[in-house]
Design a protein around this motif. Sequence first.
Motif, PDB file in Angstrom:
ATOM      1  N   ASP A   1       8.659   5.800  -3.070  1.00 41.93           N
ATOM      2  CA  ASP A   1       7.244   5.389  -3.096  1.00 41.93           C
ATOM      3  C   ASP A   1       6.443   6.267  -4.058  1.00 41.93           C
ATOM      4  OD1 ASP A   1       7.528   3.331  -1.325  1.00 41.93           O
ATOM      5  OD2 ASP A   1       6.695   4.385   0.408  1.00 41.93           O
TER       6      ASP A   1
ATOM      7  N   ALA B   1       0.823  -1.208   0.000  1.00 40.05           N
ATOM      8  CA  ALA B   1       0.000   0.000   0.000  1.00 40.05           C
ATOM      9  C   ALA B   1       0.857   1.257   0.000  1.00 40.05           C
ATOM     10  CB  ALA B   1      -0.956  -0.014   1.185  1.00 40.05           C
ATOM     11  N   HIS B   2       1.880   1.317   0.864  1.00 39.10           N
ATOM     12  CA  HIS B   2       2.630   2.583   0.872  1.00 39.10           C
ATOM     13  C   HIS B   2       3.471   2.745  -0.385  1.00 39.10           C
ATOM     14  CE1 HIS B   2       6.732   1.337   1.948  1.00 39.10           C
ATOM     15  NE2 HIS B   2       6.250   0.551   2.884  1.00 39.10           N
ATOM     16  N   SER B   3       3.764   1.625  -1.074  1.00 38.98           N
ATOM     17  CA  SER B   3       4.548   1.717  -2.310  1.00 38.98           C
ATOM     18  C   SER B   3       3.738   2.252  -3.485  1.00 38.98           C
ATOM     19  CB  SER B   3       5.103   0.343  -2.710  1.00 38.98           C
ATOM     20  OG  SER B   3       6.117  -0.049  -1.828  1.00 38.98           O
ATOM     21  N   ILE B   4       2.492   1.803  -3.607  1.00 39.77           N
ATOM     22  CA  ILE B   4       1.775   2.181  -4.838  1.00 39.77           C
ATOM     23  C   ILE B   4       0.423   2.865  -4.596  1.00 39.77           C
ATOM     24  CG2 ILE B   4       2.926   0.397  -6.224  1.00 39.77           C
ATOM     25  CD1 ILE B   4       0.266  -1.200  -6.120  1.00 39.77           C
ATOM     26  N   ASN B   5       0.041   3.045  -3.322  1.00 41.21           N
ATOM     27  CA  ASN B   5      -1.263   3.667  -3.073  1.00 41.21           C
ATOM     28  C   ASN B   5      -1.247   4.321  -1.685  1.00 41.21           C
ATOM     29  OD1 ASN B   5      -3.987   4.294  -2.815  1.00 41.21           O
ATOM     30  ND2 ASN B   5      -4.668   2.396  -3.795  1.00 41.21           N
TER      31      ASN B   5
ATOM     32  N   SER C   1      -9.580   5.315  -3.178  1.00 40.54           N
ATOM     33  CA  SER C   1      -8.193   5.422  -3.636  1.00 40.54           C
ATOM     34  C   SER C   1      -8.062   5.158  -5.134  1.00 40.54           C
ATOM     35  CB  SER C   1      -7.308   4.448  -2.865  1.00 40.54           C
ATOM     36  OG  SER C   1      -7.483   3.134  -3.347  1.00 40.54           O
TER      37      SER C   1
ATOM     38  N   HIS D   1       2.977  -6.069  -5.537  1.00 37.99           N
ATOM     39  CA  HIS D   1       2.247  -5.058  -4.753  1.00 37.99           C
ATOM     40  C   HIS D   1       0.764  -5.054  -5.127  1.00 37.99           C
ATOM     41  CE1 HIS D   1       5.902  -3.726  -3.017  1.00 37.99           C
ATOM     42  NE2 HIS D   1       6.326  -2.953  -3.994  1.00 37.99           N
TER      43      HIS D   1
ATOM     44  N   LEU E   1       3.062   4.189 -12.161  1.00 37.85           N
ATOM     45  CA  LEU E   1       1.888   3.356 -12.466  1.00 37.85           C
ATOM     46  C   LEU E   1       0.730   4.218 -12.948  1.00 37.85           C
ATOM     47  CD1 LEU E   1       1.779   0.744  -9.539  1.00 37.85           C
ATOM     48  CD2 LEU E   1       2.165   0.252 -11.960  1.00 37.85           C
TER      49      LEU E   1
ATOM     50  N   LEU F   1      -2.538  -6.018  -2.649  1.00 36.04           N
ATOM     51  CA  LEU F   1      -3.696  -5.166  -2.360  1.00 36.04           C
ATOM     52  C   LEU F   1      -4.990  -5.815  -2.840  1.00 36.04           C
ATOM     53  CD1 LEU F   1      -2.261  -1.583  -3.035  1.00 36.04           C
ATOM     54  CD2 LEU F   1      -2.481  -2.822  -0.868  1.00 36.04           C
TER      55      LEU F   1
ATOM     56  N   LYS G   1       7.030   5.329  -7.630  1.00 28.48           N
ATOM     57  CA  LYS G   1       6.369   4.088  -8.046  1.00 28.48           C
ATOM     58  C   LYS G   1       4.896   4.339  -8.347  1.00 28.48           C
ATOM     59  CE  LYS G   1       8.268   2.111  -4.429  1.00 28.48           C
ATOM     60  NZ  LYS G   1       8.818   1.329  -3.342  1.00 28.48           N
ATOM     61  N   GLU G   2       4.256   5.023  -7.430  1.00 27.08           N
ATOM     62  CA  GLU G   2       2.826   5.283  -7.601  1.00 27.08           C
ATOM     63  C   GLU G   2       2.578   6.137  -8.847  1.00 27.08           C
ATOM     64  OE1 GLU G   2       0.905   6.460  -3.966  1.00 27.08           O
ATOM     65  OE2 GLU G   2      -1.036   6.702  -4.941  1.00 27.08           O
TER      66      GLU G   2
END
Lengths: 285, 194
Positions: B94, A47-51, B192, B116, B101, B120, B97-98
């Motif tokens: 971080d 979660a903290h990596s991509i959202n 999100s 990842h 994407l 999720l 990365k976000e």
Amino acid sequence: MKVSYYPGCSLEETAIDYAESIAAVAPLLDLELAELEDWNCCGASAAHSINHTLALDLSARNLLIARQAGLDLVVPCALCFNRLKVAEKALPVPQENKGKTQPPVKVWDLLDYLTQPEFLKSLAGKVVRPLAGLKAVCYYGCLAARPPKVTDKEAYENPGNMEALLRALGAEPLDWSYKTDCCGAGLALARPDIIDTLVKRLYDRALAAGAECFVVSCQMCQANLDLPQKRIAKKAGRDYYLPVLYFTELIGLALAHPEVDKWLARHLVDPRPLLKKLGALSAFA
Amino acid sequence: MSLEKQIAISPAGELAAKLNSAQLPVDACYQCKKCSSGCPLTFAMDLLPDQVIRLALLGQEEQVLGAVTPWVCSSCETCTTRCPNGIDIAGVMDWLKEEALRRGYSIPQVQISRFHQSFLETVRLGGGRLSEPLLLGLYSLRSGKTLEKLKSGELKDELLLGWELVRRGRLKPKLPKKLKGAGEIAAFFAKSER
């Protein structure tokens, strides 16, 4: 003493040995763990990596449940602990509730909680089977300590509380400089080749320090040092025998808890031959 | 980086401004390289952490958003802890990365981004807690490496390891407990994704 307890997802599965040993030793230390009602996954590295929005929402929900419960919150998983501390820093501190000032809920890493001076003192008096001759390196991992502006830790580069605990149990903690170096656990599935490099270095440094085992306080570290040991040995063309024990298992051992054998049997690198050699397991063998 | 390439850089302030508004300012960096010195993952990176910060400061979006470095960063927080200028380097990784994407960049480490995403997805499907066996299953399907792993024998080793864990009671093929707050969790996911 009663506290709220947030186990985290892996303590329900791959770290069931950690969960069992915690549940077993807490009453021996007069600690009552009240599992947080309806807790959810903290989102972990994913979660903290991509959202980051989701990461914050997931941990904030857990923290708000803990604030409602009103007790200090104790967390055995370093990653969950870290995420809860991030949420704590991001959420406003509740000042007043219906005219009454609420005492702030403190978020604790389990190792820190159990190595407070009063616990160490009472623990030393409860040891019935000192772990004499157990040569171990303490491996703290990353996220219970770093970054200190999130964790509020003072000894974040060179902690010593696990060593103090081991000494109280009669074991022999050895000094080494890798106690807070990363094992890369988050990459264990996606890039096992990276793990092979990082974890082999930890094995080699532990052996160079004269250790016969690791003692850990993070279940991600445990899994990442325990599970691939055979693979890393094969790749390195040599044998490794370095059991990876939870500090709570050592408390159980030293206090002669009858279920220690059950927890130890869940490890891939079986610690029992080492402990039997030292005479620390004879009562159960 | 070659000298020609260094000269070809034309600085732009946009990326640094975006990082600033995400509470991740990088402009105090004076290139002491303490982040890279303490990083345990540099052996697997294409850019050193200090180079990522420098290139971000110079607005070199293509380079930093397409880099391997943020993906193999293990978030151990050593760099963030030791930066004398208070730069949250791991936080920048971080963010990159976000953002990569979100902008549809081609990800240089799909095994990691898919891990990842699978994680999720597993939490979402489980209604708020993670089922480790479900994660292993989903990730195996998504990683796209199954055939390769079957040929190299890696798959057999992984299955054997899984079996060892099942045998020791460390992997139970069951779904996590149903949460009262499942609706709340689903709303977090929906929010999100907006």
